[in-house]
Design a protein around this motif. Structure first.
Motif, short mmCIF file in Angstrom:
data_model
loop_
_atom_site.label_atom_id
_atom_site.label_comp_id
_atom_site.label_asym_id
_atom_site.label_seq_id
_atom_site.Cartn_x
_atom_site.Cartn_y
_atom_site.Cartn_z
N PHE A 160 50.75 43.48 50.31
CA PHE A 160 50.28 42.00 50.64
C PHE A 160 50.93 41.54 51.89
O PHE A 160 51.76 41.78 52.12
CB PHE A 160 50.91 41.32 49.40
N TYR A 161 50.03 40.41 52.26
CA TYR A 161 50.52 39.50 53.05
C TYR A 161 50.70 38.47 52.16
O TYR A 161 49.74 37.70 51.35
CB TYR A 161 49.51 38.98 54.06
N GLY A 205 48.36 31.90 50.09
CA GLY A 205 47.95 32.80 49.27
C GLY A 205 48.72 34.36 49.41
O GLY A 205 49.68 34.41 50.07
N LEU A 206 48.09 35.14 48.58
CA LEU A 206 49.02 36.48 48.33
C LEU A 206 47.53 37.55 48.47
O LEU A 206 46.68 37.61 47.71
CB LEU A 206 49.56 36.82 46.83
N TRP A 207 47.61 38.09 49.79
CA TRP A 207 46.27 38.83 50.20
C TRP A 207 46.68 40.24 50.41
O TRP A 207 47.40 40.69 51.08
CB TRP A 207 45.97 38.41 51.38
N GLY A 237 44.91 47.36 59.11
CA GLY A 237 44.58 45.76 59.56
C GLY A 237 43.51 45.32 58.88
O GLY A 237 43.22 44.07 58.95
N THR A 238 42.72 46.01 58.08
CA THR A 238 41.42 45.63 57.35
C THR A 238 41.94 45.04 56.08
O THR A 238 43.00 45.35 55.68
CB THR A 238 40.25 46.44 57.34
N TYR A 239 41.15 44.36 55.23
CA TYR A 239 41.51 43.89 53.83
C TYR A 239 40.24 44.07 52.97
O TYR A 239 39.37 43.78 53.32
CB TYR A 239 41.99 42.66 53.99
N PRO A 240 40.44 44.07 51.77
CA PRO A 240 39.39 44.09 50.77
C PRO A 240 39.13 42.77 50.31
O PRO A 240 40.24 41.72 50.49
CB PRO A 240 39.99 44.93 49.58
N SER A 241 37.77 42.06 49.80
CA SER A 241 37.92 40.77 49.48
C SER A 241 36.94 40.93 48.62
O SER A 241 35.73 41.84 48.34
CB SER A 241 37.62 40.16 50.68
N ASN A 242 36.76 39.87 47.54
CA ASN A 242 35.85 39.64 46.40
C ASN A 242 35.46 40.77 45.79
O ASN A 242 34.20 41.33 45.55
CB ASN A 242 34.62 38.98 47.05
N GLU A 249 39.50 34.72 43.47
CA GLU A 249 38.51 35.41 43.40
C GLU A 249 38.09 36.20 44.59
O GLU A 249 37.50 37.36 44.74
CB GLU A 249 37.16 34.36 43.23
N LYS A 250 38.70 35.72 45.79
CA LYS A 250 38.24 36.46 47.04
C LYS A 250 39.55 37.57 47.33
O LYS A 250 39.35 38.75 47.75
CB LYS A 250 38.78 35.56 48.43
N HIS A 251 40.70 37.31 46.92
CA HIS A 251 41.97 38.12 47.12
C HIS A 251 42.45 38.59 45.75
O HIS A 251 42.71 39.79 45.61
CB HIS A 251 42.93 37.41 48.01
N GLY A 252 42.70 37.98 44.77
CA GLY A 252 43.41 38.26 43.52
C GLY A 252 42.67 39.31 42.91
O GLY A 252 43.14 40.43 42.42
N THR A 253 41.31 39.23 42.75
CA THR A 253 40.64 40.31 42.09
C THR A 253 40.61 41.80 42.68
O THR A 253 40.53 42.73 41.90
CB THR A 253 39.01 39.95 42.03
#
Length: 229
Positions: free
Chosen positions: A32-33, A65-67, A73-78, A120-124
């Motif tokens: 997480f960031y 946030g907690l991301w 360097g990429t990240y998942p979302s939604n 919804e963007k990060h937590g899920t």
């Protein structure tokens, strides 16, 4: 016909398994960031800010946030639209969220829109380890562990509108928290670089700070302002 039906059933089962596998993989992440922002820098820019309906926040770093992120360097979302934000899940945390995770967006709000976006963007994308309540509670706990303002003021770095060495800011936070941060800057209304956000890295259980596998892109100047709020 029976043979064809058997093939069809097997094909459906394979597709179902594949979709389940994809769904589980979409929620895998490496770390997480944990991101906190200085409200003075959010407000002291060309972009307007509005205090929450609960009033002006404390002059302290607030949670952004907690991301979940990947080491490349990429990240998942939604990740899971079927799990929308449910205000009832955080009813016991509301007062702490208003204090530590305040919204500064315009128009003034109570925080729900901000927290909805973050969940919804990060937590899920972290549901494999943290449900909605745990996601917010864990983030609040991390803020208590990483008292950025105390780390900075203990090193003589104060939110007084003065300029400070970027290296000294990083060192102060590392000494206070135990891990090197990434510092994100923005620009004030006069175009000066200022301390905006601090990134720390957390293991993928949300329990402990770790050395960052990768830092975000971006660069501050060697001297940056720490504006009042």
């Amino acid at each position: 016909m029976e043979f064809q039906g058997s093939i069809l059933i097997k094909a459906i089962l394979v597709l179902q398994c594949f979709s389940i596998l994809c769904a589980s993989q979409s929620q895998d992440f490496d770390f997480f960031y944990f991101v906190q922002q200085w409200p003075g820098s959010y407000c002291d820019s060309k972009k307007a800010c509005c205090y929450p309906t609960t009033g002006k926040p404390d002059a302290d770093f607030g949670i952004h946030g907690l991301w979940p992120n990947y080491k490349d360097g990429t990240y998942p979302s939604n990740c899971d639209p079927s799990k929308p934000f449910d205000e009832s899940q955080i009813s016991g945390l509301t007062s702490s969220l208003q204090k530590n995770w305040p919204t500064l967006a315009c128009p003034s709000g109570d925080g729900i829109t901000f927290w909805t976006h973050e969940w919804e963007k990060h937590g899920t994308c972290s549901e494999s380890v943290l449900n909605q309540h745990d996601y917010f509670e864990t983030t609040l706990n991390l803020k208590q562990k990483a008292n950025l303002l105390k780390a900075l003021t203990s090193a003589g770095i104060n939110a007084d509108g003065g300029s400070y060495s970027l290296s000294n800011i990083k060192t102060a936070i590392q000494d206070g928290v135990g891990f090197a941060p990434f510092i994100e800057c923005n620009r004030d209304s006069s175009g000066n670089s200022q301390l905006y956000q601090v990134y720390l890295c957390v293991d993928n259980s949300g329990s402990d700070f770790i050395d960052c596998p990768v830092f975000p892109h971006g660069k501050c100047g060697p001297e940056i302002e720490f504006p009042t709020f």
